[in-house]
Each structure stands twice: as structure tokens, then as C-alpha cells.
Scaffold this motif. Structure first.
Motif, PDB file in Angstrom:
ATOM      1  N   LEU A  48       6.455  -8.347   6.685  1.00 51.65           N
ATOM      2  CA  LEU A  48       7.644  -7.490   6.689  1.00 51.65           C
ATOM      3  C   LEU A  48       7.406  -6.228   7.515  1.00 51.65           C
ATOM      4  CD1 LEU A  48       8.865  -7.818   2.981  1.00 51.65           C
ATOM      5  CD2 LEU A  48       9.841  -8.877   5.032  1.00 51.65           C
ATOM      6  N   LEU A  49       6.216  -5.654   7.387  1.00 52.90           N
ATOM      7  CA  LEU A  49       5.895  -4.482   8.204  1.00 52.90           C
ATOM      8  C   LEU A  49       5.838  -4.850   9.688  1.00 52.90           C
ATOM      9  CD1 LEU A  49       3.105  -2.826   6.001  1.00 52.90           C
ATOM     10  CD2 LEU A  49       5.459  -2.025   6.346  1.00 52.90           C
TER      11      LEU A  49
ATOM     12  N   GLN B 112       9.404  -5.309  10.851  1.00 54.03           N
ATOM     13  CA  GLN B 112      10.035  -3.996  10.980  1.00 54.03           C
ATOM     14  C   GLN B 112       9.581  -3.299  12.256  1.00 54.03           C
ATOM     15  OE1 GLN B 112       9.234  -1.417   7.664  1.00 54.03           O
ATOM     16  NE2 GLN B 112      10.351   0.327   8.523  1.00 54.03           N
TER      17      GLN B 112
ATOM     18  N   LEU C   6      11.374  -4.809  15.290  1.00 60.08           N
ATOM     19  CA  LEU C   6      12.753  -4.337  15.408  1.00 60.08           C
ATOM     20  C   LEU C   6      12.822  -2.902  15.926  1.00 60.08           C
ATOM     21  CD1 LEU C   6      14.257  -5.850  12.120  1.00 60.08           C
ATOM     22  CD2 LEU C   6      14.524  -6.695  14.456  1.00 60.08           C
ATOM     23  N   GLN C   7      11.769  -2.142  15.679  1.00 59.78           N
ATOM     24  CA  GLN C   7      11.711  -0.762  16.166  1.00 59.78           C
ATOM     25  C   GLN C   7      11.013  -0.646  17.515  1.00 59.78           C
ATOM     26  OE1 GLN C   7       9.752   1.272  12.961  1.00 59.78           O
ATOM     27  NE2 GLN C   7      11.556   1.277  11.638  1.00 59.78           N
TER      28      GLN C   7
END
Length: 348
Positions: A79-80, A83, A86-87
Motif C-alpha cells: 500500500l505504501l 501510494q 500515485l504521488q
């Protein structure tokens, strides 16, 4: 009836929307697959990146794991990782201590330039050879081109790269040595990262000539297999189309041979040719490791190899993500070309 008519007016737009949504779903799948496979690789990244003295200190090991997120459960790590993607953050390379995105921005253009030149040469020569072989079926040109295509498919790329480097650079001195430009030259401004294009855009024609000279030999080596593949596929596709009734009708009408070839034969034969070319470009982009090593080409292949040998997990996942996304983009372009060339595809 009105709704049906509205839908029928924009079949290409609906076709593109479907393909883009599928590509986004596959992109998420690529992030998951690259993460899972990377973490399944046997080996300890802590031992690969810390010295023996540091490994004996539990505090240093715990701190290193915490800095790289390895102290968390795998689902949380994923998940990290997602994330961060996406950033626009692919993590920090454990070998270069730089952001993986910056490393890839430096290495990917070199591989793109090499693979792009190779696929361009392959398309021009492979399609031309295939058409000639089909039009001269069972004649001397056909037999010669089929033998050459078989040689191109059969010869190992790494052996051909070594032979080309030894013969054309070391023995005959017809081509420049390794690298992307001559040692005494300064690389052009990083507009696109492609030395040939950047040099042309900035008017540095001496750098452009040097970049082309360094590019041509490794590109030809990479292109040989694809030329053989495209020659055989183009020959088969053109022969199949030449036997269709509409081609015979076009010839019976008295249309010039060039018109029949380009307007009827090649357009119908383009679908399988585009498919093979798209797959070949993806393979070239991800399979240049040995050629880059022999010609000292600073591309993503060398970066991936060094990352894998040092168990640099963020870099390995970044390379896998980039290669997967490139495949998706190529497949999307191929699907769009399908819809443009063959209206039946976008109406399905």
C-alpha cells in the motif's frame, strides 16, 4: 433508435475508452505483480546492502529496515508502494542513494533511443524484404530473403554484438567505440534525453553525427532478429492478401500495381505486421542488457542488472513498472492502429 444511432456515430471513441480503462486496470496489476515477484526473490536485501560489521549490530539493522519500510507487513508495504507510485515517488535506490525516478529518467531515454532506432530499422527493412519475398514467391529473391531471415532469427544477439564490435570497431575501425557519443564531446542539453534528437534540436550537428555513429551498430545488432521476424510475417500476410478476391478484382479493373499494393494489399496485411512490431519493440526495450553491456550503453538494462545483483528492491520494482507500462502503452497504440486500419475491430 436515437440512442442506437448516437452510439454508432462514435465507435472509435468508445473503442478507445474501453482500451484505456483496460490499460489502467492492467497497470494496477503490474504494480501488484512486480511487488510480489520482487519480494519472492531469494536473498536478504539487508545482508546485500550492509557490511558484515553492521549486520552484527541489531540497532543498525532495525534502523535500516525502518528507513526502507521493510519492518512492516507485506500488505502495508504494498500500500505504501502504491501510494508512492500515485504521488510519483518510486522510492530511493539502495545502490545509488538517489530517487529511483531520477535514475530511471537518466537511463530509460538511452534504452528508448536504442530500441527506437532498432525497431525503425526493422520496420523499414523487414516490411520491404517481406513484400519483395511475397511478390517474388519461389524465385531467387524469395529464397535469399528467407535464408537471411532465418539467419537473423537464429543467430544469438550477444554473439552478434561481440562479433560486430570486434570486426567493425577493433579490426576495421569503421564505427566508433562504446558509449553514446565520443569521449571528448559534451552531451546535448537534456531536452528529451535522446542524444540524437536533442543534438538536432539544439543545432549541435557534430554531436548529432557522433551520436548517430555510436547508435547505428548496436541498433543494427538488435534489429537483426526483428528484421528476420518481420520479413517472415510480412511475407505470409502479403501472400494471404494477394489471394483474396478483392485484390484480383482490383487488378482486373486495370489499376496500377503500385496502387493495388499500397491501397489494397499492404493495408489489409498491416494488422499482423503491427502486432509483431509492437511485441518486438517491447522485447527490444526490455532485452537490451547484453548489447548495452558490450557497447557500454548506459541504459535501463545495465541499471536493472546492477539493481538485481545488489537486491535493490525499489530499483527492481521501478524497472519492472516502467517496462510493464511501456508494454501497455505499446499495446494501446497497437489497438488504436487496429481501430484506424480495420473498422471491423472498433465495431466489435
Amino acid at each position: 433508435m436515437k440512442t442506437t444511432g448516437t452510439r454508432a456515430r462514435h465507435p472509435l471513441a468508445r473503442f478507445l475508452i474501453r482500451r484505456i480503462l483496460i490499460a489502467l486496470l492492467l497497470a494496477w496489476g503490474i504494480t501488484l505483480v512486480t511487488f510480489v515477484l520482487t519480494n519472492m526473490v531469494p536473498g536478504d536485501p539487508v545482508a546485500a546492502n550492509l557490511g558484515q560489521r553492521a549486520l552484527g549490530d541489531p540497532a543498525i539493522v532495525a534502523q535500516w529496515k525502518a528507513e526502507h519500510g521493510l519492518d512492516k507487513p507485506l500488505p502495508e508495504q504494498y500500500l505504501l508502494h502504491l501510494q508512492g507510485i500515485l504521488q510519483g515517488d518510486l522510492g530511493t535506490s539502495q545502490q545509488s542513494h538517489r530517487p529511483v525516478g531520477d535514475d530511471l529518467a537518466a537511463f530509460v531515454p538511452a534504452t528508448l533511443e536504442l530500441a527506437g532506432a532498432a525497431i525503425l530499422i526493422s520496420l523499414v527493412l523487414g516490411v520491404a524484404f517481406g513484400v519483395v519475398a511475397a511478390l517474388r514467391r519461389d524465385r531467387l529473391p524469395d529464397h535469399l530473403l528467407r535464408v537471411l531471415s532465418l539467419i537473423g532469427i537464429s543467430v544469438p544477439t550477444f554473439w552478434l554484438a561481440l562479433l560486430a564490435f570486434y570486426v567493425f570497431f577493433y579490426r576495421l575501425q569503421l564505427t566508433p567505440g562504446s558509449g553514446r557519443i565520443d569521449p571528448g564531446m559534451t552531451a546535448p542539453g537534456p531536452i528529451t534525453g535522446l542524444h540524437t534528437l536533442d543534438a538536432a534540436l539544439t543545432g549541435q550537428w557534430d554531436v548529432f553525427a557522433s551520436a548517430v555513429g555510436h547508435l547505428i551498430t548496436p541498433a543494427l545488432v538488435l534489429a537483426l532478429y526483428t528484421i528476420g521476424l518481420l520479413t517472415r510475417f510480412t511475407r505470409s500476410a502479403v501472400l494471404e492478401v494477394l489471394g483474396q478476391d478483392y485484390v484480383r478484382a482490383a487488378r482486373a479493373k486495370g489499376l496500377p500495381g503500385r496502387t493495388v499494393l499500397f491501397r489494397y494489399v499492404l493495408r489489409s496485411a498491416l494488422v499482423p505486421i503491427i502486432t509483431v512490431a509492437g511485441l518486438a519493440f517491447g522485447s527490444l526495450l526490455s532485452g537490451t542488457v547484453l548489447v548495452e553491456a558490450i557497447f557500454a550503453w548506459p541504459g535501463v538494462g545495465q541499471y536493472a542488472y546492477k539493481s538485481a545483483t545488489s537486491l535493490d528492491l525499489p530499483a527492481v520494482m521501478g524497472v519492472g513498472l516502467v517496462v510493464g507500462v511501456v508494454y501497455l502503452i505499446i499495446n494501446l497504440i497497437v489497438d488504436v492502429l487496429y481501430g484506424i486500419i480495420d473498422p471491423r475491430v472498433r465495431l466489435q
